[in-house]
Design an enzyme around this catalytic site. Structure first.
Site, PDB file in Angstrom:
ATOM      1  N   SER A 121      61.025  30.724  28.169  1.00 46.40           N
ATOM      2  CA  SER A 121      59.903  31.664  28.047  1.00 46.40           C
ATOM      3  C   SER A 121      59.949  32.737  29.120  1.00 46.40           C
ATOM      4  O   SER A 121      60.366  32.485  30.256  1.00 46.40           O
ATOM      5  CB  SER A 121      58.615  30.864  28.197  1.00 46.40           C
ATOM      6  OG  SER A 121      57.540  31.717  28.485  1.00 46.40           O
ATOM      7  N   GLU A 123      57.602  33.539  30.718  1.00 43.78           N
ATOM      8  CA  GLU A 123      56.721  33.077  31.797  1.00 43.78           C
ATOM      9  C   GLU A 123      57.511  32.569  33.008  1.00 43.78           C
ATOM     10  O   GLU A 123      56.947  32.428  34.086  1.00 43.78           O
ATOM     11  CB  GLU A 123      55.784  31.982  31.287  1.00 43.78           C
ATOM     12  CG  GLU A 123      54.751  32.475  30.293  1.00 43.78           C
ATOM     13  CD  GLU A 123      53.573  33.220  30.930  1.00 43.78           C
ATOM     14  OE1 GLU A 123      53.341  33.047  32.136  1.00 43.78           O
ATOM     15  OE2 GLU A 123      52.900  33.970  30.206  1.00 43.78           O
ATOM     16  N   TYR A 145      52.767  26.310  33.280  1.00 44.63           N
ATOM     17  CA  TYR A 145      53.638  26.452  32.108  1.00 44.63           C
ATOM     18  C   TYR A 145      54.964  27.084  32.527  1.00 44.63           C
ATOM     19  O   TYR A 145      56.043  26.563  32.235  1.00 44.63           O
ATOM     20  CB  TYR A 145      52.925  27.328  31.063  1.00 44.63           C
ATOM     21  CG  TYR A 145      53.768  27.660  29.859  1.00 44.63           C
ATOM     22  CD1 TYR A 145      53.717  26.860  28.719  1.00 44.63           C
ATOM     23  CD2 TYR A 145      54.606  28.771  29.843  1.00 44.63           C
ATOM     24  CE1 TYR A 145      54.493  27.165  27.607  1.00 44.63           C
ATOM     25  CE2 TYR A 145      55.376  29.083  28.747  1.00 44.63           C
ATOM     26  CZ  TYR A 145      55.319  28.280  27.632  1.00 44.63           C
ATOM     27  OH  TYR A 145      56.088  28.589  26.543  1.00 44.63           O
TER      28      TYR A 145
HETATM   29  P1  GDP Z   1      50.797  33.789  26.805  1.00 43.00           P
HETATM   30  O1  GDP Z   1      51.315  35.128  27.204  1.00 43.00           O
HETATM   31  O2  GDP Z   1      51.879  32.846  26.407  1.00 43.00           O
HETATM   32  O3  GDP Z   1      49.851  33.213  27.771  1.00 43.00           O
HETATM   33  O4  GDP Z   1      50.021  34.031  25.392  1.00 43.00           O
HETATM   34  P2  GDP Z   1      48.463  34.264  25.065  1.00 43.00           P
HETATM   35  O5  GDP Z   1      48.425  34.849  23.702  1.00 43.00           O
HETATM   36  O6  GDP Z   1      47.684  32.999  25.267  1.00 43.00           O
HETATM   37  O7  GDP Z   1      47.975  35.330  26.159  1.00 43.00           O
HETATM   38  C1  GDP Z   1      48.510  36.627  26.234  1.00 43.00           C
HETATM   39  C2  GDP Z   1      47.724  37.444  27.237  1.00 43.00           C
HETATM   40  O8  GDP Z   1      46.421  37.695  26.698  1.00 43.00           O
HETATM   41  C3  GDP Z   1      47.492  36.751  28.584  1.00 43.00           C
HETATM   42  O9  GDP Z   1      47.696  37.692  29.611  1.00 43.00           O
HETATM   43  C4  GDP Z   1      46.011  36.356  28.536  1.00 43.00           C
HETATM   44  O10 GDP Z   1      45.390  36.321  29.817  1.00 43.00           O
HETATM   45  C5  GDP Z   1      45.462  37.508  27.717  1.00 43.00           C
HETATM   46  N1  GDP Z   1      44.159  37.226  27.115  1.00 43.00           N
HETATM   47  C6  GDP Z   1      43.041  37.996  27.192  1.00 43.00           C
HETATM   48  N2  GDP Z   1      42.022  37.434  26.572  1.00 43.00           N
HETATM   49  C7  GDP Z   1      42.479  36.262  26.032  1.00 43.00           C
HETATM   50  C8  GDP Z   1      41.860  35.241  25.256  1.00 43.00           C
HETATM   51  O11 GDP Z   1      40.688  35.286  24.921  1.00 43.00           O
HETATM   52  N3  GDP Z   1      42.676  34.192  24.877  1.00 43.00           N
HETATM   53  C9  GDP Z   1      43.998  34.128  25.232  1.00 43.00           C
HETATM   54  N4  GDP Z   1      44.742  33.093  24.817  1.00 43.00           N
HETATM   55  N5  GDP Z   1      44.585  35.083  25.991  1.00 43.00           N
HETATM   56  C10 GDP Z   1      43.836  36.132  26.391  1.00 43.00           C
END
Ligand code: GDP
Length: 315
Positions: A121, A123, A145
């Protein structure tokens, strides 16, 4: 008939990968926590078990003798990894190492070469000093993660050194209508569909400024398959090279259902803001393009449109 073994079959990528391998005529085996057949994967031989049960998985692999192994099983949500950091370390880190060792043992026992793909990832880069990132970018994870995935990524390289065709595919965010709703893209597209139907008025989100490189999930499955079958094994960054903010995603999704003044429909709730969050992850996938002939096939606007349309149909 070539044989594949997939972990994480019930996830978005697992379902697309299984469909593809079945179409190609593979004998597909998968490890599954549940014995319920996945709706997307008829024809897959399911083996009930948990990836963290290393002994069970090892004997299974020696018995199956797969040509290709795809490790897609993970605690896949960064948000959840903050709530369960030890479980994340066990599943995303240690269990991947158990599987690498099992793959090597299966290869040595059966005498058949095994090709192993670790779904890594972006990440692992966390807050990188440079953007876009490539295979040489230093690892600097900022959440449980990313740290667990970084360990599995490094161990994939170690096993490559021991003679396994082991690839770490460093996947940037990839989406589809099969993305679970705890991910921001699906939360937004489901919210946009609900607003369009008059069933909701707002979408409640966290950090709107975070930038991600969002691609189309089946393209990332294609990259993993190409990497598994390439002549030699190395690690690959896989992403579109274009970063967009969460704000851009909301604007595109609400724009798709004809709403221009999207700000009126978004509320920010600090409980969705994470303790630490990569601010900008964007891929330089030059190596995958040059060595694997891989390229993304679906634009950002098209991904948003397909997801919103699927949610409009689903409601
Ligand atoms: P990630 O990049 O694998 O963590 O995938 P996510 O789809 O969970 O999150 C992508 C980005 O969206 C991250 O920077 C989160 O902090 C941001 N984000 C903003 N608001 C939200 C929310 O309500 N839910 C999630 N899951 N992410 C959010």
């Amino acid at each position: 008939m070539p044989r594949a073994f997939i972990t994480g079959i019930s996830g978005q990528d697992g379902s697309y990968l299984a469909e593809r391998l079945i179409d190609e005529g593979y004998d597909v085996h998968a490890l599954s926590l549940s014995s319920e057949p996945s709706p997307h994967c008829p024809g897959v031989v399911l083996h009930r078990g948990d990836l963290t049960d290393v002994d069970r998985v090892r004997s299974l692999l020696v018995q199956i003798g797969p040509d290709e192994i795809y490790n897609l099983a993970a605690i896949s949500s960064v948000a959840r990894s903050w709530q369960e950091p030890d479980l994340t370390a066990r599943v995303n880190g240690l269990a991947a190492v158990g599987l690498l060792e099992s793959a090597l043992q299966a290869q040595e026992t059966t005498g058949r070469a095994v090709r192993f793909v670790q779904a890594s990832s972006a990440e692992i880069f966390g807050e990188p000093a440079t953007s876009p990132q490539d295979e040489e970018t230093p690892l600097r994870p900022v959440n449980p993660y990313g740290a667990a995935k970084a360990y599995a990524h490094l161990m994939t390289g170690v096993y490559r050194g021991r003679g396994l065709h082991a690839v770490s595919a460093i996947l940037y965010n990839h989406e589809s209508p099969r993305r679970p709703a705890q991910f921001v893209t699906r939360k937004i597209t489901a919210g946009a569909a609900a607003i369009a139907r008059g069933e909701a008025d707002t979408i409640t989100l966290g950090n709107l400024d975070a930038r991600r490189d969002w691609g189309w999930a089946p393209d990332y499955v294609d990259a993993m398959v190409r990497a598994a079958r390439a002549e030699s094994a190395t690690d690959y960054v896989v992403g579109t090279g274009v970063g967009r903010s969460v704000r851009d995603f909301v604007a595109a999704a609400l724009g798709h259902v004809g709403i221009g003044d999207w700000e009126r429909h978004v509320r920010v709730d600090p409980t969705f803001v994470r303790p630490a969050d990569p601010s900008d992850l964007t891929a330089d996938a030059t190596l995958a393009r040059e060595r694997l002939g891989w390229r993304p096939t679906v634009s950002f606007e098209e991904i948003v449109g397909r997801m919103v349309e699927a949610d409009l149909t689903a409601i």
